[in-house]
Design a protein around this motif. Structure first.
Motif, short mmCIF file in Angstrom:
data_model
loop_
_atom_site.label_atom_id
_atom_site.label_comp_id
_atom_site.label_asym_id
_atom_site.label_seq_id
_atom_site.Cartn_x
_atom_site.Cartn_y
_atom_site.Cartn_z
N LEU A 199 0.50 -1.52 0.06
CA LEU A 199 -0.38 0.09 0.12
C LEU A 199 1.23 1.35 -0.09
O LEU A 199 1.43 1.47 0.07
CB LEU A 199 -0.84 0.21 1.40
CG LEU A 199 -2.11 -1.05 0.91
CD1 LEU A 199 -2.43 -1.80 2.95
CD2 LEU A 199 -2.80 -0.96 0.40
N SER A 200 0.35 2.51 -0.59
CA SER A 200 1.02 3.59 -0.69
C SER A 200 0.80 4.39 1.01
O SER A 200 1.62 5.33 1.27
CB SER A 200 0.38 4.39 -1.64
OG SER A 200 -0.44 4.56 -0.99
N THR A 201 0.28 3.24 1.92
CA THR A 201 -0.25 4.32 2.93
C THR A 201 0.44 3.40 3.94
O THR A 201 0.82 2.47 4.18
CB THR A 201 -2.12 4.06 3.41
OG1 THR A 201 -2.13 2.96 3.34
CG2 THR A 201 -1.99 4.68 2.67
N VAL A 202 0.71 3.96 5.64
CA VAL A 202 1.25 3.41 7.00
C VAL A 202 0.32 3.26 7.75
O VAL A 202 0.04 4.38 8.13
CB VAL A 202 2.81 4.13 6.95
CG1 VAL A 202 3.72 5.27 7.27
CG2 VAL A 202 3.41 2.22 7.49
N GLY A 203 0.06 2.55 8.86
CA GLY A 203 -0.61 2.37 10.31
C GLY A 203 0.78 3.25 11.00
O GLY A 203 1.56 2.44 11.09
N VAL A 204 0.17 4.03 11.63
CA VAL A 204 1.35 4.26 13.30
C VAL A 204 0.03 4.26 13.94
O VAL A 204 -0.88 4.81 13.68
CB VAL A 204 1.72 5.57 12.58
CG1 VAL A 204 3.61 6.08 13.30
CG2 VAL A 204 2.09 5.61 11.10
N ARG A 205 1.18 3.57 15.33
CA ARG A 205 0.58 4.22 16.42
C ARG A 205 1.84 4.30 17.75
O ARG A 205 2.90 4.15 17.90
CB ARG A 205 -0.32 2.75 17.10
CG ARG A 205 -0.87 2.14 18.72
CD ARG A 205 -1.44 1.57 18.68
NE ARG A 205 -1.03 0.63 19.89
CZ ARG A 205 -1.13 0.74 21.19
NH1 ARG A 205 -1.59 1.68 21.49
NH2 ARG A 205 -0.81 -0.52 21.69
N CYS A 206 1.53 5.06 18.48
CA CYS A 206 2.17 5.08 19.73
C CYS A 206 1.49 5.16 20.83
O CYS A 206 0.39 5.26 21.90
CB CYS A 206 2.47 6.56 19.81
SG CYS A 206 3.17 7.18 20.76
N PRO A 207 1.73 4.22 21.62
CA PRO A 207 0.88 2.90 22.29
C PRO A 207 1.50 3.92 23.80
O PRO A 207 2.45 4.90 23.51
CB PRO A 207 1.88 2.00 22.72
CG PRO A 207 2.91 1.51 22.30
CD PRO A 207 3.18 2.79 20.76
N GLU A 208 0.80 3.72 25.31
CA GLU A 208 0.82 5.04 26.08
C GLU A 208 1.14 3.48 28.00
O GLU A 208 2.20 4.32 28.06
CB GLU A 208 -0.79 4.82 26.76
CG GLU A 208 -0.97 5.91 27.77
CD GLU A 208 -2.13 6.26 28.13
OE1 GLU A 208 -3.33 5.77 27.52
OE2 GLU A 208 -2.82 7.52 28.81
N HIS A 209 1.66 2.62 27.29
CA HIS A 209 1.75 1.47 27.82
C HIS A 209 3.21 1.80 28.53
O HIS A 209 4.08 1.77 27.04
CB HIS A 209 1.52 -0.01 27.79
CG HIS A 209 1.88 -1.42 28.82
ND1 HIS A 209 3.42 -1.64 28.93
CD2 HIS A 209 0.83 -2.10 29.42
CE1 HIS A 209 3.30 -2.05 30.32
NE2 HIS A 209 1.76 -3.26 30.12
N PRO A 210 4.04 2.19 29.73
CA PRO A 210 5.00 2.24 29.94
C PRO A 210 5.96 1.43 29.35
O PRO A 210 7.54 1.88 29.46
CB PRO A 210 4.85 2.76 31.70
CG PRO A 210 3.36 1.83 32.10
CD PRO A 210 2.92 2.13 30.98
N VAL A 211 5.53 0.22 29.99
CA VAL A 211 6.93 -0.37 29.38
C VAL A 211 6.98 -0.24 27.48
O VAL A 211 8.10 -0.62 27.51
CB VAL A 211 5.94 -1.98 29.57
CG1 VAL A 211 7.32 -2.96 29.33
CG2 VAL A 211 6.25 -2.26 31.21
N ALA A 212 6.26 -0.42 27.26
CA ALA A 212 5.91 -0.39 25.76
C ALA A 212 7.00 0.77 25.14
O ALA A 212 7.80 0.35 24.35
CB ALA A 212 4.62 -0.20 24.90
#
Ligand code: AMP
Ligand code: MG
Length: 318
Positions: free
Chosen positions: A110-123
């Protein structure tokens, strides 16, 4: 067993494995992820192999801070920025136009990308120690329920991945909400802990999920595969759905009263607890050779929306 799977409680040690091109499972607030360094193609391939994941199902890229999003995405719209300001870090994945250097293995062409910034402190600590953004789908065998604790990761992937960073049982227990921000207005692709109402409080014109038929030639390719399904048959029950009777050894999960005769039951106090416990309950039922799991449909409010989505998919998966 192909490889030795090391267990660790140290985010820095887990990140050192990942920085060497190895596969590392790590806890997040949604479900456990199976991560690799996004810049190492050979490592990205290992994810598809370990999970048995179809290569046309893209991976979500995890970053340790909103500032890192620009490394992998370009042309970020004002509405995407508003959503990031409100919900990052948290259980939200934004689909954005990808930077040209991001491997098409990660985005499944795909020409798109899924991006996430987790909140979990260990992550967050783990991602902070990783040299580059981390491509990570859920840490389960393809088609099985996502892993919400490290033992479930171990059950599915021991001998197939290099390292498991141990943490607690994932607080939310369902995968992230996915919003496509590559078009205007943005559209909800997958329900999650952040509901449509919350998203629309920030971006009023945000569109609801497309009809199921559209998912068959989908914007979000993963949605076409059977998901979240234990080996047992899933039957939906509660108001407007079937009753809890069946000839096989049965189990029940829900919010009201368990039916008589169910061998395993899980009564939850509210929809949040139901989400938190669901996938682990599915796995427990498989270990106990349950034939049918009756799942009571919750009301479509708050995380109840996402729960209904997963239950429906699990019921279709058989
Ligand atoms: P998982 O982390 O296992 O829930 O899998 C990631 C899911 O994110 C996939 O099933 C896709 O449906 C979705 N996804 C990842 N990248 C994209 C993208 N670029 N466009 C649409 N959906 C995506
Ligand atoms: Mg998954």
């Amino acid at each position: 067993m192909d490889v030795e799977t090391i267990l660790t409680d140290s985010p820095a040690e887990a990140a050192a494995h990942l920085n060497r091109g190895e596969t590392v499972a790590f806890p997040t607030e949604t479900v456990y992820g199976l991560g690799v360094d996004i810049t190492i193609e050979e490592a990205v391939r290992k994810i598809f192999l370990a999970k048995g994941r179809p290569s046309d199902n893209p991976l979500i890229v995890h970053v340790h801070a909103s500032e890192q999003v620009g490394e992998v995405a370009s042309g970020i719209s004002d509405t995407a920025r508003l959503l990031m300001q409100r919900f990052f870090p948290g259980p939200l994945t934004l689909v954005l136009c990808k930077q040209s250097w991001v491997s098409s293995l990660v985005t499944a062409g795909l020409s798109t990308v899924g991006v996430r910034c987790p909140e979990h402190p260990v992550a967050r600590e783990f991602l902070h120690h990783c040299r580059h953004p981390v491509a990570a789908p859920s840490a389960n065998l393809s088609g099985k329920p996502s892993s919400t604790d490290w033992k479930s990761v171990h059950e599915d992937l021991n001998g197939k991945i290099n390292c498991i960073l141990r943490g607690e049982h994932s607080a939310i227990g369902l995968e992230s909400t996915i919003v496509d921000c590559s078009t205007e207005p943005p559209r909800l692709l997958r329900a999650g802990a952040i509901g449509l109402d919350e998203l629309r409080a920030v971006v009023p014109g945000l569109l609801g999920p497309a009809a199921i038929e559209e998912h068959r030639r989908p914007k979000s390719p993963g949605l076409k595969y059977p998901h979240y399904a234990p080996s047992a048959e899933i039957r939906l029950c509660g108001e407007g759905y079937g009753t809890c009777s069946g000839g096989k050894k049965t189990a029940w999960i829900g919010l009201s009263h368990p039916p008589e005769g169910a061998a395993v039951t899980c009564r939850c106090g509210d929809a949040g607890e139901y989400a938190h416990r669901l996938f682990r309950f599915f796995r427990e039922c498989d270990r106990k050779n349950i034939g049918i799991i009756f799942c009571e449909m919750p009301a479509p409010e708050g995380i109840g929306q996402a729960l209904r989505d997963r239950l429906q998919r699990a019921a279709e998966g058989k």
